[in-house]
Design a protein around this motif. Structure first.
Motif, PDB file in Angstrom:
ATOM      1  N   SER A  18       0.821  -1.209   0.000  1.00 43.77           N
ATOM      2  CA  SER A  18       0.000   0.000   0.000  1.00 43.77           C
ATOM      3  C   SER A  18       0.858   1.264   0.000  1.00 43.77           C
ATOM      4  O   SER A  18       2.061   1.228   0.253  1.00 43.77           O
ATOM      5  N   LYS A  19       0.202   2.360  -0.244  1.00 42.33           N
ATOM      6  CA  LYS A  19       0.889   3.650  -0.264  1.00 42.33           C
ATOM      7  C   LYS A  19       1.322   4.086   1.128  1.00 42.33           C
ATOM      8  O   LYS A  19       2.055   5.054   1.272  1.00 42.33           O
ATOM      9  N   LYS A  20       0.884   3.363   2.153  1.00 41.08           N
ATOM     10  CA  LYS A  20       1.302   3.675   3.513  1.00 41.08           C
ATOM     11  C   LYS A  20       2.796   3.415   3.704  1.00 41.08           C
ATOM     12  O   LYS A  20       3.388   3.886   4.662  1.00 41.08           O
ATOM     13  N   MET A  21       3.388   2.647   2.792  1.00 35.18           N
ATOM     14  CA  MET A  21       4.812   2.323   2.887  1.00 35.18           C
ATOM     15  C   MET A  21       5.689   3.407   2.279  1.00 35.18           C
ATOM     16  O   MET A  21       6.896   3.277   2.285  1.00 35.18           O
ATOM     17  N   GLY A  22       5.107   4.441   1.746  1.00 33.58           N
ATOM     18  CA  GLY A  22       5.898   5.521   1.170  1.00 33.58           C
ATOM     19  C   GLY A  22       5.569   5.707  -0.295  1.00 33.58           C
ATOM     20  O   GLY A  22       4.626   5.124  -0.826  1.00 33.58           O
ATOM     21  N   ASN A  23       6.383   6.522  -0.937  1.00 28.36           N
ATOM     22  CA  ASN A  23       6.137   6.786  -2.353  1.00 28.36           C
ATOM     23  C   ASN A  23       6.584   5.593  -3.203  1.00 28.36           C
ATOM     24  O   ASN A  23       7.084   4.593  -2.684  1.00 28.36           O
ATOM     25  N   ALA A  24       6.406   5.698  -4.499  1.00 27.05           N
ATOM     26  CA  ALA A  24       6.700   4.583  -5.405  1.00 27.05           C
ATOM     27  C   ALA A  24       8.165   4.168  -5.338  1.00 27.05           C
ATOM     28  O   ALA A  24       8.481   2.979  -5.414  1.00 27.05           O
ATOM     29  N   VAL A  25       9.056   5.119  -5.178  1.00 27.05           N
ATOM     30  CA  VAL A  25      10.486   4.800  -5.108  1.00 27.05           C
ATOM     31  C   VAL A  25      10.768   3.925  -3.886  1.00 27.05           C
ATOM     32  O   VAL A  25      11.474   2.919  -3.972  1.00 27.05           O
ATOM     33  N   ASN A  34       9.171   0.392  -4.341  1.00 29.65           N
ATOM     34  CA  ASN A  34       9.926  -0.406  -5.309  1.00 29.65           C
ATOM     35  C   ASN A  34      11.254  -0.875  -4.734  1.00 29.65           C
ATOM     36  O   ASN A  34      11.700  -1.982  -5.018  1.00 29.65           O
ATOM     37  N   ARG A  35      11.902  -0.056  -3.917  1.00 33.04           N
ATOM     38  CA  ARG A  35      13.156  -0.471  -3.286  1.00 33.04           C
ATOM     39  C   ARG A  35      12.921  -1.664  -2.364  1.00 33.04           C
ATOM     40  O   ARG A  35      13.675  -2.630  -2.375  1.00 33.04           O
ATOM     41  N   ILE A  36      11.858  -1.597  -1.581  1.00 27.84           N
ATOM     42  CA  ILE A  36      11.531  -2.708  -0.684  1.00 27.84           C
ATOM     43  C   ILE A  36      11.300  -3.976  -1.504  1.00 27.84           C
ATOM     44  O   ILE A  36      11.832  -5.043  -1.187  1.00 27.84           O
ATOM     45  N   LYS A  37      10.532  -3.862  -2.570  1.00 28.28           N
ATOM     46  CA  LYS A  37      10.253  -5.031  -3.410  1.00 28.28           C
ATOM     47  C   LYS A  37      11.524  -5.583  -4.040  1.00 28.28           C
ATOM     48  O   LYS A  37      11.717  -6.803  -4.093  1.00 28.28           O
ATOM     49  N   ARG A  38      12.410  -4.701  -4.503  1.00 33.51           N
ATOM     50  CA  ARG A  38      13.659  -5.158  -5.130  1.00 33.51           C
ATOM     51  C   ARG A  38      14.543  -5.909  -4.146  1.00 33.51           C
ATOM     52  O   ARG A  38      15.109  -6.960  -4.474  1.00 33.51           O
ATOM     53  N   VAL A  39      14.671  -5.382  -2.935  1.00 33.46           N
ATOM     54  CA  VAL A  39      15.539  -6.022  -1.943  1.00 33.46           C
ATOM     55  C   VAL A  39      14.966  -7.382  -1.530  1.00 33.46           C
ATOM     56  O   VAL A  39      15.701  -8.368  -1.429  1.00 33.46           O
ATOM     57  N   VAL A  40      13.660  -7.453  -1.325  1.00 31.75           N
ATOM     58  CA  VAL A  40      13.036  -8.722  -0.938  1.00 31.75           C
ATOM     59  C   VAL A  40      13.157  -9.744  -2.069  1.00 31.75           C
ATOM     60  O   VAL A  40      13.491 -10.906  -1.836  1.00 31.75           O
ATOM     61  N   ARG A  41      12.933  -9.323  -3.297  1.00 33.33           N
ATOM     62  CA  ARG A  41      13.091 -10.239  -4.442  1.00 33.33           C
ATOM     63  C   ARG A  41      14.518 -10.752  -4.555  1.00 33.33           C
ATOM     64  O   ARG A  41      14.750 -11.920  -4.855  1.00 33.33           O
ATOM     65  N   GLU A  42      15.478  -9.874  -4.334  1.00 29.08           N
ATOM     66  CA  GLU A  42      16.885 -10.275  -4.417  1.00 29.08           C
ATOM     67  C   GLU A  42      17.213 -11.299  -3.332  1.00 29.08           C
ATOM     68  O   GLU A  42      17.932 -12.265  -3.584  1.00 29.08           O
ATOM     69  N   LEU A  88       9.137   0.764   8.538  1.00 27.16           N
ATOM     70  CA  LEU A  88      10.327   0.421   7.772  1.00 27.16           C
ATOM     71  C   LEU A  88      10.784   1.608   6.936  1.00 27.16           C
ATOM     72  O   LEU A  88       9.993   2.207   6.209  1.00 27.16           O
ATOM     73  N   GLU A  89      12.043   1.963   7.059  1.00 24.40           N
ATOM     74  CA  GLU A  89      12.631   3.020   6.234  1.00 24.40           C
ATOM     75  C   GLU A  89      13.270   2.362   5.019  1.00 24.40           C
ATOM     76  O   GLU A  89      14.243   1.619   5.154  1.00 24.40           O
ATOM     77  N   ALA A  90      12.734   2.613   3.853  1.00 23.25           N
ATOM     78  CA  ALA A  90      13.222   1.967   2.635  1.00 23.25           C
ATOM     79  C   ALA A  90      14.678   2.322   2.355  1.00 23.25           C
ATOM     80  O   ALA A  90      15.434   1.490   1.860  1.00 23.25           O
ATOM     81  N   ARG A  91      15.076   3.531   2.693  1.00 21.53           N
ATOM     82  CA  ARG A  91      16.465   3.942   2.435  1.00 21.53           C
ATOM     83  C   ARG A  91      17.456   3.151   3.272  1.00 21.53           C
ATOM     84  O   ARG A  91      18.600   2.971   2.881  1.00 21.53           O
TER      85      ARG A  91
END
Length: 71
Positions: free
Chosen positions: A2-9, A12-20, A43-46
């Motif tokens: 959801s958008k509660k996790m922050g903006n699209a960037v 997407n970072r969270i998704k990329r790290v989890v996929r990796e 969770l801070e995506a940065r």
């Protein structure tokens, strides 16, 4: 996610790290599992790194695989 996790960037970072993480560890899990990951709201995506993801996920999936194998 959801958008509660922050903006699209951030999302997407969270998704990329989890996929990796799953790409690198896909053969560590012997059982066929469908897994749904819901990130923590604070969770801070940065600050999310592959090492932090490994630290959080590895004990969880070790326990899940052990319980699934026992049943």
């Amino acid at each position: 996610m959801s958008k509660k996790m922050g903006n699209a960037v951030a999302r997407n970072r969270i998704k990329r790290v989890v996929r990796e993480y799953f790409r690198l560890h896909q053969f560590d899990f012997e059982l066929p599992l469908d897994i749904v990951v819901v990130p923590k709201r604070n969770l801070e995506a940065r600050q999310l790194t592959l090492a932090l993801t490994k630290e959080e996920f590895t004990p969880l999936f070790t326990r899940i695989c052990a319980e699934a194998a026992a049943s």
